[in-house]
Scaffold this motif. Structure first.
Motif, PDB file in Angstrom:
ATOM      1  N   ARG A  44       0.831  -1.206   0.000  1.00  0.00           N
ATOM      2  CA  ARG A  44       0.000   0.000   0.000  1.00  0.00           C
ATOM      3  C   ARG A  44       0.872   1.264   0.000  1.00  0.00           C
ATOM      4  O   ARG A  44       0.607   2.223  -0.729  1.00  0.00           O
ATOM      5  CB  ARG A  44      -0.918   0.012   1.222  1.00  0.00           C
ATOM      6  N   ALA A  46      -5.553 -14.342   6.015  1.00  0.00           N
ATOM      7  CA  ALA A  46      -6.718 -13.497   5.749  1.00  0.00           C
ATOM      8  C   ALA A  46      -7.875 -14.381   5.285  1.00  0.00           C
ATOM      9  O   ALA A  46      -7.688 -15.259   4.438  1.00  0.00           O
ATOM     10  CB  ALA A  46      -6.388 -12.454   4.685  1.00  0.00           C
ATOM     11  N   LYS A  47      -9.067 -14.139   5.853  1.00  0.00           N
ATOM     12  CA  LYS A  47     -10.211 -14.979   5.524  1.00  0.00           C
ATOM     13  C   LYS A  47     -10.847 -14.603   4.199  1.00  0.00           C
ATOM     14  O   LYS A  47     -11.348 -15.460   3.462  1.00  0.00           O
ATOM     15  CB  LYS A  47     -11.246 -14.886   6.646  1.00  0.00           C
ATOM     16  N   PHE A  48     -10.839 -13.305   3.861  1.00  0.00           N
ATOM     17  CA  PHE A  48     -11.494 -12.857   2.647  1.00  0.00           C
ATOM     18  C   PHE A  48     -10.529 -12.156   1.696  1.00  0.00           C
ATOM     19  O   PHE A  48     -10.914 -11.294   0.912  1.00  0.00           O
ATOM     20  CB  PHE A  48     -12.665 -11.925   2.993  1.00  0.00           C
ATOM     21  N   ASN A  49      -9.256 -12.499   1.795  1.00  0.00           N
ATOM     22  CA  ASN A  49      -8.250 -11.897   0.915  1.00  0.00           C
ATOM     23  C   ASN A  49      -7.037 -12.804   0.907  1.00  0.00           C
ATOM     24  O   ASN A  49      -6.922 -13.733   1.708  1.00  0.00           O
ATOM     25  CB  ASN A  49      -7.868 -10.503   1.426  1.00  0.00           C
ATOM     26  N   TRP A  50      -6.097 -12.523   0.010  1.00  0.00           N
ATOM     27  CA  TRP A  50      -4.833 -13.247  -0.004  1.00  0.00           C
ATOM     28  C   TRP A  50      -3.979 -12.778   1.169  1.00  0.00           C
ATOM     29  O   TRP A  50      -3.938 -11.585   1.482  1.00  0.00           O
ATOM     30  CB  TRP A  50      -4.083 -12.989  -1.316  1.00  0.00           C
ATOM     31  N   LYS A  51      -3.302 -13.695   1.821  1.00  0.00           N
ATOM     32  CA  LYS A  51      -2.419 -13.335   2.929  1.00  0.00           C
ATOM     33  C   LYS A  51      -1.323 -12.405   2.430  1.00  0.00           C
ATOM     34  O   LYS A  51      -0.683 -12.664   1.404  1.00  0.00           O
ATOM     35  CB  LYS A  51      -1.794 -14.597   3.525  1.00  0.00           C
ATOM     36  N   ASN A  52      -1.099 -11.314   3.157  1.00  0.00           N
ATOM     37  CA  ASN A  52      -0.050 -10.367   2.778  1.00  0.00           C
ATOM     38  C   ASN A  52       1.296 -10.899   3.259  1.00  0.00           C
ATOM     39  O   ASN A  52       1.570 -10.915   4.459  1.00  0.00           O
ATOM     40  CB  ASN A  52      -0.333  -8.990   3.390  1.00  0.00           C
TER      41      ASN A  52
END
Length: 331
Positions: free
Chosen positions: A122, A151-157
Motif C-alpha cells: 500500500r 486473511a479470511k477474505f483476501n490473499w495473505k499479505n
C-alpha cells in the motif's frame, strides 16, 4: 506519532534469546547517544546513533557525506512502536510527510549515492511517484516476509518492497558480492564434468545472479540472537544484501529511521561506517547494545563464504559463533 500505553512485558521461554536492556543498561547506553544541537562534522557523527526526530537532526547533518541511504520509515499503517503510535492517514497526507523526509535528507547524499526505500504494497503506491521525482528508480525488489496472519477474505499479505534508486547516472553495484548459493537438484554434466555448478561436501551447489524477488530471507524470531521486540525489525541478512551490493568497505551508510539498530550492526559487521537516527530512546539503547556485542567480521545468519544461502539450507555454512572469512580491511 502519538503516545499510547507501553507494550506489556511478555512471559518468555528460558531459551528465548531476544535482546533486552535493564534500566541500568539503558542508563549507561543512553549516555553514548547523540542529540544534535548545532551543525555536526562527519567525524562527530561517524559510527554513532542519534536519538532525535529526523526533522530536527537533518538540518544539522553535513552535506554530501552519504554513499548509501537505507530508508525504512513507518509505513502508512497504524502501528504501536512501544508506546508511540504511528497512525494510518490519508494517502495525500502520508505522501506529503514522506516527501518532507526526502527533502530534509537529500542534501546528505553524494552525487553517486544509492538509495533503498522499504515499503509495504500500500505504501509503495504512495511513495513511488515521489521517488521518481527526486531519484532515478532502477528497480523494485519484492521480498517474502514469511510471518503474518492469514486473511479470511483476501490473499495473505506475505511480501514487502524495497525500491532501489540512485542519485545520478554513475553508481556502484557489486553483483558478485550478492550472489545466492542454491542447491542443484538435477545437476547437468558436460563431458562428465559439472556445468555451472560445483560438487561440495554438503551437496551440489550453483551460484546464481540475484534477482528482484527474494525468497531466502528469515524474519528474526525468539531463538535468534539478533531478535528484538521491535514490531517491524528487518533481518541482518536483508541489510547485508543492500550494503554489499551498493557500498564498498569504509563507505558511509545512513539510516534515518534506525529502529532496533539492524543497519548499524550489519554495517559494522561488514566493515562499513554508519550514521543512524532514531526517535525512540529504548530502540536506540537496543541498537547500542547490539553494536557493543558485534564485531567486524561477525557472522550474519544466512551469509557465509561470501555468498548468500537459501533459507533453511546449511551446507558448509559456519555454525553459530564461528567467524566469517576475512574480508577487505576497513579504510
Amino acid at each position: 506519532m502519538k503516545k499510547t500505553r507501553p507494550v506489556a512485558e511478555r512471559t518468555r521461554s528460558p531459551r528465548n534469546r531476544t535482546l533486552r536492556c535493564s534500566e541500568q543498561e539503558s542508563a549507561k547506553l543512553g549516555a553514548r547517544l547523540l542529540v544534535l544541537t548545532s551543525p555536526a562534522p562527519v567525524k562527530k557523527i561517524k559510527d554513532k546513533i542519534i536519538n532525535q526526530n529526523i526533522f530536527d537532526a537533518a538540518p544539522r547533518l553535513p552535506s554530501g557525506f552519504v554513499d548509501l541511504l537505507i530508508l525504512d520509515p513507518p509505513y502508512n499503517l497504524t502501528k504501536n512502536y512501544h508506546g508511540k503510535t504511528f497512525p494510518e492517514t490519508e494517502k495525500n497526507k502520508y505522501a506529503a510527510w514522506f516527501e518532507k523526509v526526502i527533502r530534509s535528507i537529500r542534501h546528505t547524499l553524494k552525487p553517486a549515492a544509492s538509495v533503498y526505500v522499504c515499503a509495504d504494497w500500500r505504501t509503495s503506491i504512495i511513495v513511488a511517484p515521489i521517488l521518481e521525482k527526486y531519484f532515478q528508480v532502477k528497480n523494485r525488489i519484492t521480498w517474502e516476509r514469511e510471518k503474518g496472519r492469514g486473511a479470511k477474505f483476501n490473499w495473505k499479505n506475505n511480501i514487502e518492497d524495497i525500491w532501489f534508486c540512485v542519485t545520478g547516472g554513475e553508481y556502484f553495484f557489486n553483483v558478485d558480492a550478492v550472489k545466492l548459493k542454491r542447491k542443484v537438484m538435477a545437476p547437468y554434466r558436460q563431458n562428465g564434468r559439472p556445468k555451472d555448478w560445483r560438487e561440495e561436501a554438503g551437496g551440489n551447489y550453483r551460484l546464481t545472479h540475484p534477482s528482484n524477488v527474494w525468497t531466502d530471507i528469515s524474519i528474526p524470531f525468539w531463538s535468534m540472537p539478533e531478535n528484538t521486540d521491535h514490531p517491524t525489525q528487518k533481518p541482518e541478512k536483508l541489510l547485508a544484501k543492500l550494503i554489499l551490493a551498493s557500498s564498498r568497505p569504509g563507505d558511509m551508510i545512513f539510516d534515518p529511521f534506525m529502529g532496533s539498530g539492524t543497519t548499524a550492526v550489519t554495517a559494522k559487521k561488514l566493515r562499513r561506517r554508519f550514521v543512524c537516527v532514531e526517535l525512540n530512546r529504548e530502540y536506540c539503547c537496543w541498537g547500542q547494545k547490539r553494536l557493543l556485542q558485534a564485531a567486524s567480521g561477525d557472522p550474519i545468519q544466512g551469509y557465509a563464504g561470501h555468498v548468500f544461502w537459501e533459507r533453511n539450507t546449511f551446507g558448509n555454512q559456519p555454525k553459530d559463533g564461528d567467524q566469517m572469512p576475512a574480508q577487505e580491511t576497513l579504510l
